[in-house]
Design a protein around this motif. Structure first.
Motif, PDB file in Angstrom:
ATOM      1  N   THR A 158       1.106  -1.359  -0.146  1.00 17.29           N
ATOM      2  CA  THR A 158       0.225  -0.048  -0.077  1.00 17.29           C
ATOM      3  C   THR A 158       1.181   1.593  -0.033  1.00 17.29           C
ATOM      4  O   THR A 158       1.811   0.985   0.796  1.00 17.29           O
ATOM      5  CB  THR A 158      -1.081  -0.258   1.210  1.00 17.29           C
ATOM      6  OG1 THR A 158       0.243  -0.281   2.401  1.00 17.29           O
ATOM      7  CG2 THR A 158      -1.770  -1.025   1.659  1.00 17.29           C
ATOM      8  N   PHE A 159       0.655   2.293  -0.559  1.00 18.28           N
ATOM      9  CA  PHE A 159       0.839   3.537  -0.697  1.00 18.28           C
ATOM     10  C   PHE A 159       0.582   3.918   0.925  1.00 18.28           C
ATOM     11  O   PHE A 159      -0.093   4.203   1.821  1.00 18.28           O
ATOM     12  CB  PHE A 159       0.478   4.659  -1.702  1.00 18.28           C
ATOM     13  CG  PHE A 159       0.761   5.957  -1.991  1.00 18.28           C
ATOM     14  CD1 PHE A 159       2.542   5.746  -2.105  1.00 18.28           C
ATOM     15  CD2 PHE A 159       0.493   6.912  -1.332  1.00 18.28           C
ATOM     16  CE1 PHE A 159       2.667   6.612  -1.809  1.00 18.28           C
ATOM     17  CE2 PHE A 159       1.118   7.759  -1.692  1.00 18.28           C
ATOM     18  CZ  PHE A 159       2.179   8.166  -1.935  1.00 18.28           C
TER      19      PHE A 159
ATOM     20  N   LEU B 239       6.698   3.171  -0.123  1.00 15.06           N
ATOM     21  CA  LEU B 239       5.612   1.480  -0.358  1.00 15.06           C
ATOM     22  C   LEU B 239       5.720   1.111   0.623  1.00 15.06           C
ATOM     23  O   LEU B 239       7.052   0.705   1.486  1.00 15.06           O
ATOM     24  CB  LEU B 239       5.950   1.059  -1.444  1.00 15.06           C
ATOM     25  CG  LEU B 239       5.897  -0.205  -2.163  1.00 15.06           C
ATOM     26  CD1 LEU B 239       3.779   0.520  -2.512  1.00 15.06           C
ATOM     27  CD2 LEU B 239       5.658  -0.638  -3.534  1.00 15.06           C
ATOM     28  N   GLU B 240       4.469   0.644   1.426  1.00 13.89           N
ATOM     29  CA  GLU B 240       4.181   0.029   2.518  1.00 13.89           C
ATOM     30  C   GLU B 240       4.284  -1.626   1.944  1.00 13.89           C
ATOM     31  O   GLU B 240       2.870  -1.931   1.182  1.00 13.89           O
ATOM     32  CB  GLU B 240       3.737  -0.370   3.478  1.00 13.89           C
ATOM     33  CG  GLU B 240       3.862  -0.264   4.839  1.00 13.89           C
ATOM     34  CD  GLU B 240       2.782  -0.521   6.035  1.00 13.89           C
ATOM     35  OE1 GLU B 240       2.337   0.670   7.260  1.00 13.89           O
ATOM     36  OE2 GLU B 240       1.418  -0.943   5.874  1.00 13.89           O
TER      37      GLU B 240
ATOM     38  N   SER C 160       8.133  -1.380   6.196  1.00 10.93           N
ATOM     39  CA  SER C 160       7.727   0.219   6.364  1.00 10.93           C
ATOM     40  C   SER C 160       8.926   1.103   5.167  1.00 10.93           C
ATOM     41  O   SER C 160      10.149   0.344   5.036  1.00 10.93           O
ATOM     42  CB  SER C 160       8.253   0.983   7.434  1.00 10.93           C
ATOM     43  OG  SER C 160       7.029   0.290   8.648  1.00 10.93           O
ATOM     44  N   PRO C 161       8.138   2.136   4.543  1.00 12.15           N
ATOM     45  CA  PRO C 161       9.286   2.989   3.610  1.00 12.15           C
ATOM     46  C   PRO C 161      10.522   4.049   4.731  1.00 12.15           C
ATOM     47  O   PRO C 161       9.893   3.898   5.451  1.00 12.15           O
ATOM     48  CB  PRO C 161       8.280   3.660   3.096  1.00 12.15           C
ATOM     49  CG  PRO C 161       7.183   3.315   3.391  1.00 12.15           C
ATOM     50  CD  PRO C 161       6.966   2.524   4.352  1.00 12.15           C
ATOM     51  N   GLY C 162      11.107   3.762   4.339  1.00 14.37           N
ATOM     52  CA  GLY C 162      12.337   4.505   4.640  1.00 14.37           C
ATOM     53  C   GLY C 162      11.901   6.385   4.682  1.00 14.37           C
ATOM     54  O   GLY C 162      11.123   6.443   4.358  1.00 14.37           O
ATOM     55  N   TRP C 163      12.502   6.886   5.641  1.00 10.23           N
ATOM     56  CA  TRP C 163      12.797   7.966   5.617  1.00 10.23           C
ATOM     57  C   TRP C 163      13.103   9.219   4.788  1.00 10.23           C
ATOM     58  O   TRP C 163      13.010  10.345   4.830  1.00 10.23           O
ATOM     59  CB  TRP C 163      13.184   8.620   7.116  1.00 10.23           C
ATOM     60  CG  TRP C 163      11.615   7.852   8.018  1.00 10.23           C
ATOM     61  CD1 TRP C 163      12.508   6.710   9.116  1.00 10.23           C
ATOM     62  CD2 TRP C 163      11.183   8.395   8.781  1.00 10.23           C
ATOM     63  NE1 TRP C 163      11.297   6.438   9.480  1.00 10.23           N
ATOM     64  CE2 TRP C 163       9.891   8.032   9.509  1.00 10.23           C
ATOM     65  CE3 TRP C 163       9.841   9.803   7.986  1.00 10.23           C
ATOM     66  CZ2 TRP C 163       9.055   7.579   9.991  1.00 10.23           C
ATOM     67  CZ3 TRP C 163       8.479  10.021   8.975  1.00 10.23           C
ATOM     68  CH2 TRP C 163       8.006   8.501   9.899  1.00 10.23           C
ATOM     69  N   PHE C 164      14.117   8.770   3.710  1.00 10.01           N
ATOM     70  CA  PHE C 164      14.859   9.318   2.665  1.00 10.01           C
ATOM     71  C   PHE C 164      14.316  10.342   2.029  1.00 10.01           C
ATOM     72  O   PHE C 164      14.127  11.072   1.881  1.00 10.01           O
ATOM     73  CB  PHE C 164      15.167   9.030   1.929  1.00 10.01           C
ATOM     74  CG  PHE C 164      16.323   8.861   1.147  1.00 10.01           C
ATOM     75  CD1 PHE C 164      17.583   9.668   1.339  1.00 10.01           C
ATOM     76  CD2 PHE C 164      15.881   8.976  -0.656  1.00 10.01           C
ATOM     77  CE1 PHE C 164      18.285  10.789   0.483  1.00 10.01           C
ATOM     78  CE2 PHE C 164      17.122   9.970  -1.219  1.00 10.01           C
ATOM     79  CZ  PHE C 164      18.011  10.590  -0.857  1.00 10.01           C
TER      80      PHE C 164
END
Length: 110
Positions: free
Chosen positions: A47-48, A55-56, A70-74
């Motif tokens: 999911t977005f 993208l998770e 989980s997506p990264g913080w970059f």
């Protein structure tokens, strides 16, 4: 011109994350961040995510446990940085325009 560049700096990371999320199941299945204990035959869903942006992905392990990457913080950091640059440029432009208007009013009215 500077505003356009700053807006692009802010928007490009978010647009790239949204583009990646257009086929989330496929993107998660081919991702290089697949956990070692994930069983890809059981499927991968994605999911977005708005916070952090990206993208998770969700995977299932052999014992049935759901694994979440989980997506990264970059990308989120780039978007926030671009937004701060855009806000700073807006404030500086407003201050310069205000100062310029004050100088013109002083020179016109003796």
């Amino acid at each position: 011109m500077i505003f356009i560049l700053a807006a692009l700096l802010c928007g490009v990371p978010v647009a790239a994350a949204a583009y990646e999320a257009r086929a989330p199941g496929y993107q998660c299945a081919i991702s290089q961040q697949v956990p070692a204990e994930a069983v890809l035959e059981r499927g991968a869903t994605g999911t977005f995510s708005v916070w952090p942006v990206g993208l998770e992905c969700r995977y299932v392990s052999a014992d049935g446990t759901e694994l979440i990457v989980s997506p990264g913080w970059f990308t989120t950091g780039l978007a926030i940085g671009g937004l701060m640059v855009l806000l700073g440029l807006f404030v500086l432009t407003s201050l310069v325009m205000f100062q310029s208007a004050q100088l013109r009013s002083r020179t016109v009215n003796p």
